[in-house]
Design a protein around this motif. Structure first.
Motif, PDB file in Angstrom:
ATOM      1  N   UNK A 251      -7.076 -78.722 107.881  1.00 39.29           N
ATOM      2  CA  UNK A 251      -8.150 -78.165 108.713  1.00 39.29           C
ATOM      3  C   UNK A 251      -9.355 -79.110 108.688  1.00 39.29           C
ATOM      4  N   UNK A 252      -9.634 -79.650 107.481  1.00 40.18           N
ATOM      5  CA  UNK A 252     -10.769 -80.567 107.375  1.00 40.18           C
ATOM      6  C   UNK A 252     -10.555 -81.775 108.292  1.00 40.18           C
TER       7      UNK A 252
ATOM      8  N   UNK B 263     -12.019 -84.770 112.869  1.00 39.78           N
ATOM      9  CA  UNK B 263     -11.637 -85.520 114.077  1.00 39.78           C
ATOM     10  C   UNK B 263     -12.369 -84.957 115.285  1.00 39.78           C
ATOM     11  N   UNK B 264     -12.433 -83.627 115.311  1.00 44.68           N
ATOM     12  CA  UNK B 264     -13.104 -82.950 116.434  1.00 44.68           C
ATOM     13  C   UNK B 264     -14.585 -83.363 116.483  1.00 44.68           C
ATOM     14  N   UNK B 265     -15.225 -83.373 115.312  1.00 46.93           N
ATOM     15  CA  UNK B 265     -16.654 -83.725 115.230  1.00 46.93           C
ATOM     16  C   UNK B 265     -16.852 -85.169 115.644  1.00 46.93           C
ATOM     17  N   UNK B 266     -15.947 -86.009 115.133  1.00 46.71           N
ATOM     18  CA  UNK B 266     -16.014 -87.444 115.445  1.00 46.71           C
ATOM     19  C   UNK B 266     -15.944 -87.634 116.958  1.00 46.71           C
ATOM     20  N   UNK B 267     -15.040 -86.863 117.569  1.00 45.48           N
ATOM     21  CA  UNK B 267     -14.843 -86.989 119.005  1.00 45.48           C
ATOM     22  C   UNK B 267     -16.106 -86.541 119.760  1.00 45.48           C
ATOM     23  N   UNK B 268     -16.643 -85.399 119.295  1.00 42.40           N
ATOM     24  CA  UNK B 268     -17.851 -84.892 119.956  1.00 42.40           C
ATOM     25  C   UNK B 268     -19.000 -85.880 119.806  1.00 42.40           C
ATOM     26  N   UNK B 269     -19.097 -86.454 118.582  1.00 38.64           N
ATOM     27  CA  UNK B 269     -20.184 -87.402 118.319  1.00 38.64           C
ATOM     28  C   UNK B 269     -20.048 -88.619 119.223  1.00 38.64           C
TER      29      UNK B 269
ATOM     30  N   UNK C   5     -25.124 -69.858 119.546  1.00 38.27           N
ATOM     31  CA  UNK C   5     -23.990 -70.773 119.311  1.00 38.27           C
ATOM     32  C   UNK C   5     -24.477 -72.202 119.079  1.00 38.27           C
ATOM     33  N   UNK C   6     -25.663 -72.529 119.585  1.00 38.70           N
ATOM     34  CA  UNK C   6     -26.150 -73.908 119.469  1.00 38.70           C
ATOM     35  C   UNK C   6     -27.078 -74.093 118.272  1.00 38.70           C
ATOM     36  N   UNK C   7     -27.467 -72.973 117.644  1.00 31.85           N
ATOM     37  CA  UNK C   7     -28.509 -73.073 116.614  1.00 31.85           C
ATOM     38  C   UNK C   7     -28.116 -73.944 115.419  1.00 31.85           C
ATOM     39  N   UNK C   8     -26.800 -73.945 115.104  1.00 33.47           N
ATOM     40  CA  UNK C   8     -26.362 -74.758 113.973  1.00 33.47           C
ATOM     41  C   UNK C   8     -26.294 -76.232 114.351  1.00 33.47           C
ATOM     42  N   UNK C   9     -26.117 -76.459 115.653  1.00 33.76           N
ATOM     43  CA  UNK C   9     -25.832 -77.837 116.086  1.00 33.76           C
ATOM     44  C   UNK C   9     -27.069 -78.641 116.452  1.00 33.76           C
ATOM     45  N   UNK C  10     -28.187 -77.963 116.686  1.00 29.00           N
ATOM     46  CA  UNK C  10     -29.327 -78.710 117.236  1.00 29.00           C
ATOM     47  C   UNK C  10     -29.884 -79.749 116.271  1.00 29.00           C
ATOM     48  N   UNK C  11     -29.533 -79.613 114.966  1.00 27.23           N
ATOM     49  CA  UNK C  11     -30.022 -80.621 114.019  1.00 27.23           C
ATOM     50  C   UNK C  11     -29.093 -81.833 113.952  1.00 27.23           C
ATOM     51  N   UNK C  12     -27.956 -81.750 114.688  1.00 24.24           N
ATOM     52  CA  UNK C  12     -27.028 -82.891 114.715  1.00 24.24           C
ATOM     53  C   UNK C  12     -27.577 -83.984 115.626  1.00 24.24           C
TER      54      UNK C  12
END
Ligand code: ADP
Length: 560
Positions: A298-299, A304-310, A477-484
């Motif tokens: 899962x990790x 991979x998913x995060x890497x792709x989004x980034x 849904x975006x609150x966790x991501x806005x610091x990325x």
């Protein structure tokens, strides 16, 4: 892209299913191994019980085992007693006499009625090496003889062997002597059994020898008398603590000792305990391995998913930033060209061109600074120098400096600063960058009501700075991501607002590097509040020795 994403999810699902299937198979085989170990241990113990019964039978039969070799005619003469007992029979009877398992030997002619008339039963007297008329024949012998007589009368027509052993439970062993040639019962030799010896010297020790004590072996074995409802002997020192009726296995004595049987009850044998312990150990190991495997699967998927989004965000950032850099440059280039040509001579126009160049170059500088901050921070080159600082003072001063700009933008400012705010140890430049970014966002993302609420207070030995707006708010849904890094909320306002998704990642990073925390509470459509929290400096007195905040000189961030 979607196709690949589905493919990845399918692969992940297949991986998980494969791991679960393998786990199931492993668990099943571990369990089978455990139960088969337990079964084989139980099976061995059952065999031991059969061996005890067989051993008892052989032991009881042994003194009279030679009887079948004797000529049956001899027994006719016993009745007359004149001929004496032939040697062979004498040896057998002597053996019986010496055997502590038997008390005495009696003989009765087949035609006699046991114990009805005097002289019907003879007793073997070792001293005279002959039978003599028995006086006071024990009841057990009378019972044994009459029982043997009744049974033999039934069996005789079909019988083909010279002897037949008949037990009256544990009381007597009676051997019916038979002449198969003429189908005639010759007589009965009956031996009274020494019950105590049978129990204490034969069955009891055999149980202990084979099973050991319950305390060591984990299995309770006992000789049970069902007619008297008692545990006669058991492999434990206190059998009375156990219930006779609770047993797992029962072994009867076929055709002998009818009132008795041997019962067994399992608690936990050492083999069972060892097998159970190893089963539990293996299951724990398996669970840990599966957990690790699933976790890493899962990790890997999430990474991979995060890497792709980034990388997607980076690509859009690059396109964005190129455009952002080009726009001010184009404006400055055009203005500069016009000025250098000398075509613009009127002072107002000259001023306006200068203003354009100034604001655009400022925009460019801010953008470059942000990019630099991120790059230096990632390379570990951004040096932070936390020093005693009064956040209330800093906030006041910052707002004073920005007030005219903010008012000009139509922002309503509400400042609420508590007294006696403790000192914190924070790098001043970092704090100004943090505050600047939060205020800039509050203004940028408030299309209608431009409100800026700033509160400074202390709570639980922390200094809190809150920056509140009544703008668009941020979807949960975006609150966790806005610091990325590079993350921007996908809505129309953000799409039309200039930005690169870097500000909040810088804010978070700087806050944490200064020992603080940042949190957000926001309702989409209503507004947001960003809350910074820095721990109060440990030694307030020493730090503010003259009761005043130690004002730091403004230092530019240093890069190594
Ligand atoms: P930028 O503003 O340059 O896009 P930030 O990292 O500062 O980047 O912010 C990330 C995203 O978070 C923004 O694009 C915006 O969608 C959202 N955001 C930040 N601050 C606010 C706010 N005060 N109100 C609403 N949305 C905000």
């Amino acid at each position: 892209m979607k196709k690949y994403s589905r493919f990845r999810i399918a692969l992940l699902a297949m991986g998980i299913v494969a791991i679960l299937a393998l786990t199931g198979m492993n668990l099943y085989s571990l369990y089978s191994l455990h139960t088969s170990t337990v079964d084989s241990s139980v099976e061995k113990q059952r065999e031991q019980l059969e061996d005890i019964v067989h051993g008892v039978r052989m032991r009881m039969w042994q003194p009279v085992s030679e009887l079948w070799r004797i000529d049956m005619a001899v027994f006719r003469e016993i009745q007359t007693r004149e001929a004496g007992v032939p040697d062979r029979l004498h040896r057998i009877l002597q053996k019986v006499d010496e055997d502590p398992l038997y008390h005495a030997a009696y003989f009765m002619n087949a035609t006699s009625e046991p114990c009805r008339e005097d002289g019907s039963v003879l007793h073997y007297n070792r001293d005279i090496q002959n039978f003599e008329t028995a006086l006071n024949v024990p009841d057990v012998i009378c019972d044994g003889l009459s029982m043997a007589r009744t049974r033999m009368n039934v069996l005789a027509p079909e019988f083909k062997w010279p002897v037949r052993t008949l037990f009256d439970s544990y009381r007597t062993l009676t051997v019916a002597l038979f002449n198969p040639g003429i189908q005639e019962i010759v007589g009965y030799l009956s031996l009274s059994v020494n019950r105590d010896y049978l129990v204490d010297e034969i069955i009891g020790p055999d149980i202990i020898q084979r099973f050991g004590y319950l305390e060591d072996s984990g299995v309770l074995v006992w000789l049970d008398d069902w007619s008297r409802r008692e545990m006669i002997v058991a492999n434990t020192r206190d059998p009375e603590t156990f219930v006779r009726e609770e047993w797992d296995h029962i072994q009867r004595f076929p055709n002998m000792l009818e009132d008795w049987n041997i019962k067994m009850r399992y608690f936990e044998t050492p083999q069972m305990a060892a097998s159970k312990a190893s089963f539990i150990r293996n299951v724990i190991l398996l669970a840990a391995a599966v957990f690790l495997l699933l976790g890493s699967l899962v990790f890997m998927y999430v990474a991979a998913q995060r890497e792709r989004e980034l990388s997607m965000r980076q690509a859009s950032f690059l396109a964005n930033v190129t455009h952002e850099l080009k726009t001010p440059l184009a404006v400055m280039q055009a203005a500069g060209e016009n000025l250098s040509d000398g075509r613009v001579t009127q002072p107002e126009r000259l001023q306006s061109y200068g203003k354009h160049i100034f604001t655009e170059s400022q925009r460019l500088r801010r953008m470059i600074e942000k990019l630099l901050d991120v790059a230096k921070n990632e390379a570990g080159q951004l040096i932070i120098k936390p020093a005693p600082l009064r956040l209330d003072e800093r906030v006041k001063q910052y707002i004073q400096e920005q007030e005219s700009y903010l008012r000009q933008k139509g922002v309503e400012i509400e400042l609420q600063i508590d007294d006696h705010i403790p000192l914190v140890k924070v790098d001043q430049n970092s704090f100004e960058t943090i505050l600047g970014n939060l205020i800039e966002n509050a203004v940028k993302y408030s299309p209608d009501e431009k409100y800026l609420g700033i509160r400074v207070f202390s709570k639980n030995r922390n200094v809190i700075v809150e920056v509140q707006d009544r703008g668009t708010g941020i979807p949960s849904s975006a609150q966790k991501l806005i610091f990325d890094k590079f993350y921007r909320v996908e809505d129309t306002l953000t799409a039309t607002t200039k930005g690169h998704g870097l500000g909040l990642s810088i804010v978070k990073n700087l806050t944490e590097r200064n020992g603080g925390k940042i949190s957000l509470s926001s309702v989409y459509g209503e507004g947001s509040t960003f809350r910074l929290s820095f721990p109060a400096a440990e030694n307030q007195l020493e730090l503010s020795s003259n009761g005043k905040a130690i004002d730091q000189k403004k230092v530019e961030p240093e890069y190594v």
